[in-house]
Write a protein that holds these residues in place. Structure first.
Motif, mmCIF file in Angstrom:
data_model
loop_
_atom_site.group_PDB
_atom_site.id
_atom_site.type_symbol
_atom_site.label_atom_id
_atom_site.label_comp_id
_atom_site.label_asym_id
_atom_site.label_seq_id
_atom_site.Cartn_x
_atom_site.Cartn_y
_atom_site.Cartn_z
ATOM 1 N N ILE A 1 2.385 1.734 -3.455
ATOM 2 C CA ILE A 1 1.443 2.290 -4.434
ATOM 3 C C ILE A 1 1.210 3.789 -4.161
ATOM 4 C CG2 ILE A 1 -0.959 2.194 -5.245
ATOM 5 C CD1 ILE A 1 -0.671 -0.881 -4.977
ATOM 6 N N SER A 2 1.201 4.176 -2.880
ATOM 7 C CA SER A 2 1.092 5.603 -2.552
ATOM 8 C C SER A 2 2.284 6.362 -3.146
ATOM 9 C CB SER A 2 1.076 5.812 -1.037
ATOM 10 O OG SER A 2 0.076 5.029 -0.433
ATOM 11 N N LEU B 1 -5.447 -4.599 -9.264
ATOM 12 C CA LEU B 1 -6.382 -5.643 -8.845
ATOM 13 C C LEU B 1 -7.162 -6.169 -10.053
ATOM 14 C CD1 LEU B 1 -7.773 -3.956 -5.593
ATOM 15 C CD2 LEU B 1 -6.301 -5.975 -5.686
ATOM 16 N N GLY C 1 -3.121 7.012 -6.866
ATOM 17 C CA GLY C 1 -2.929 5.775 -6.119
ATOM 18 C C GLY C 1 -4.143 4.864 -6.198
ATOM 19 N N ILE C 2 -5.350 5.454 -6.057
ATOM 20 C CA ILE C 2 -6.578 4.650 -6.166
ATOM 21 C C ILE C 2 -6.617 3.987 -7.540
ATOM 22 C CG2 ILE C 2 -9.109 4.657 -6.265
ATOM 23 C CD1 ILE C 2 -9.205 6.992 -4.426
ATOM 24 N N ILE C 3 -6.337 4.779 -8.570
ATOM 25 C CA ILE C 3 -6.409 4.261 -9.943
ATOM 26 C C ILE C 3 -5.365 3.153 -10.152
ATOM 27 C CG2 ILE C 3 -6.159 4.884 -12.399
ATOM 28 C CD1 ILE C 3 -7.179 7.759 -11.507
ATOM 29 N N LEU D 1 -3.916 1.165 -7.831
ATOM 30 C CA LEU D 1 -4.276 -0.057 -7.089
ATOM 31 C C LEU D 1 -5.460 -0.760 -7.758
ATOM 32 C CD1 LEU D 1 -3.983 -2.038 -4.780
ATOM 33 C CD2 LEU D 1 -5.255 -0.477 -3.297
ATOM 34 N N PHE D 2 -6.436 0.031 -8.199
ATOM 35 C CA PHE D 2 -7.593 -0.566 -8.864
ATOM 36 C C PHE D 2 -7.156 -1.345 -10.109
ATOM 37 C CE2 PHE D 2 -10.963 -0.557 -12.017
ATOM 38 C CZ PHE D 2 -11.997 -1.126 -11.295
ATOM 39 N N ILE E 1 0.838 -1.212 0.000
ATOM 40 C CA ILE E 1 0.000 0.000 0.000
ATOM 41 C C ILE E 1 0.872 1.261 0.000
ATOM 42 C CG2 ILE E 1 -1.673 1.340 1.356
ATOM 43 C CD1 ILE E 1 -2.778 -1.483 2.274
ATOM 44 N N ILE F 1 -4.171 16.711 -10.139
ATOM 45 C CA ILE F 1 -4.721 15.500 -9.510
ATOM 46 C C ILE F 1 -3.733 15.010 -8.452
ATOM 47 C CG2 ILE F 1 -5.387 13.096 -9.942
ATOM 48 C CD1 ILE F 1 -6.374 14.058 -12.696
ATOM 49 N N PRO F 2 -4.183 14.851 -7.205
ATOM 50 C CA PRO F 2 -3.258 14.483 -6.132
ATOM 51 C C PRO F 2 -2.797 13.023 -6.182
ATOM 52 C CG PRO F 2 -5.493 14.605 -5.301
ATOM 53 C CD PRO F 2 -5.552 15.058 -6.733
ATOM 54 N N ALA F 3 -1.716 12.763 -5.458
ATOM 55 C CA ALA F 3 -1.120 11.433 -5.417
ATOM 56 C C ALA F 3 -2.133 10.364 -5.010
ATOM 57 C CB ALA F 3 0.061 11.436 -4.447
ATOM 58 N N SER F 4 -3.008 10.710 -4.040
ATOM 59 C CA SER F 4 -3.949 9.700 -3.543
ATOM 60 C C SER F 4 -4.906 9.219 -4.632
ATOM 61 C CB SER F 4 -4.738 10.251 -2.360
ATOM 62 O OG SER F 4 -5.378 11.448 -2.709
ATOM 63 N N ILE F 5 -5.324 10.140 -5.513
ATOM 64 C CA ILE F 5 -6.253 9.756 -6.584
ATOM 65 C C ILE F 5 -5.534 8.862 -7.606
ATOM 66 C CG2 ILE F 5 -7.749 10.619 -8.448
ATOM 67 C CD1 ILE F 5 -8.894 11.359 -5.757
#
Lengths: 230, 120
Positions: free
Chosen positions: B13-14, B42, B34-36, B38-39, B10, B28-32
């Motif tokens: 990926i961050s 998966l 990161g979501i993309i 990781l998604f 985790i 667009i921030p790092a967290s967004i």
């Protein structure tokens, strides 16, 4: 003694967790909707800081380590998104329509109220990104020449407000579909609203997570257009 | 070892999210990112769900606590908000309720018109 707190790394973290725990306990014991654990913990934290006359910086010296986890935790929102991807694919049209209508409602509602209250351009553009996630919203505000500190504060207040009144608003407007509940919470109050959606269920949480991403990106596109109007 | 591995993935990926934020000139921030990332990992079976699941769910569960420091920080800007505090609060309350109602109702309406639903 004060020196001790200034150097303490665990004071801020402990205060945050304890006050949140107390908030959860109060909610369980008293069963009152207004006793939202997040709101209770914020109020307790602020009271402790004000009563002991402690600088926010001293508290934050420790508490920043919780904020540090926010990016990894947000990244993990991909997990419910992945688990609920089938439902997401089935409802693409509804999801896009819901988020787009939400963003346009947010921007036009802010425009209308700013005109009614006769607020200036700088205040207006500081408010425009209020429903989206902090990191994107700060960027939008800065780009449009707003007060970034006010934007950040309003975004957080919006999130907490959405988290606190979310269930009540969904009930009043008879929003019953889990997909719609998630979109409503995520589009109106970003990650803090998403935390509430996660409590309601997996589907709600996944859709609220998706709303943070899409409403943030759509707002980046539309906010400059709205900024031209006033 | 399981939690160490999951937490490591985790965090990595961050970090990839931070690189994307640095390399791509979009607000667009790092967290967004990161979501993309990781998604996609998966969905494309690069990572099995079991490689992040428990630690991920734990982080999501304690997420509300992570907002407390920032929310208490609103104290710091009280001085600049104060002169127009009633206006700010009014805009915040009304627009937040309006967005929640409109986005929720529009989503629900389209779901009912097209016959799909989250209920299985």
């Amino acid at each position: 003694m004060n020196h001790f707190f200034e150097d303490s790394v665990f004071f801020g973290v402990t205060l945050s967790f304890l006050s949140y725990g107390l908030g959860v306990l109060l909610k369980k014991k008293l069963k009152l909707g207004i006793l939202n654990p997040l709101l209770v913990s914020i109020v307790i934290t602020v009271i402790v800081l004000v009563v002991t006359d402690m600088d926010y910086e001293i508290y934050y010296n420790g508490a920043k380590y919780i904020s540090y986890l926010l990016t990894p935790a947000t990244v993990c929102l991909a997990i419910p998104l992945y688990e609920q991807f089938e439902i997401l694919k089935k409802n693409v049209a509804a999801i896009l329509a819901g988020i787009l209508s939400g963003v346009l409602t947010s921007l036009s509602c802010i425009l209308a109220m700013v005109l009614i209250f006769n607020m200036n351009h700088k205040q207006y553009v500081s408010l425009l990104p209020k429903s989206i996630t902090t990191a994107i919203g700060m960027g939008v505000s800065e780009e449009l020449g707003g007060y970034v500190a006010i934007t950040t504060a309003i975004i957080i207040i919006t999130g907490v407000f959405g988290n606190v009144i979310g269930e009540f608003v969904l009930y009043i407007f008879r929003i019953k579909e889990p997909v719609a509940k998630g979109i409503a919470l995520g589009t109106a109050s970003h990650a803090i609203g998403t935390a509430k959606a996660m409590e309601l269920g997996e589907i709600e949480g996944a859709l609220a997570s998706l709303s943070i991403i899409l409403s943030g990106i759509i707002t980046v596109g539309f906010a400059p257009v709205f900024a031209q109007i006033h | 070892m399981k939690y160490l591995r999951q937490f490591g993935i985790i965090l990595f990926i961050s970090f990839l999210g931070e690189i994307a934020n640095y390399a791509i000139p979009l607000p667009i921030p790092a967290s967004i990112y990161g979501i993309i990332i990781l998604f996609l990992c998966l969905e494309l079976k690069i990572l099995p769900l079991s490689s992040v699941k428990e630690t991920g769910k734990f982080l999501i569960e304690i997420m509300p606590v992570m907002f407390i420091p920032a929310a208490a920080g609103v104290l710091n800007v009280w001085g600049i908000i104060k002169p127009s505090v009633i206006e700010y609060i009014a805009v915040m309350v009304i627009s937040t309720i309006a967005v929640m109602a409109v986005s929720g109702l529009v989503t629900q309406l389209v779901i009912r018109l097209t016959g799909h639903s989250g209920h299985q």
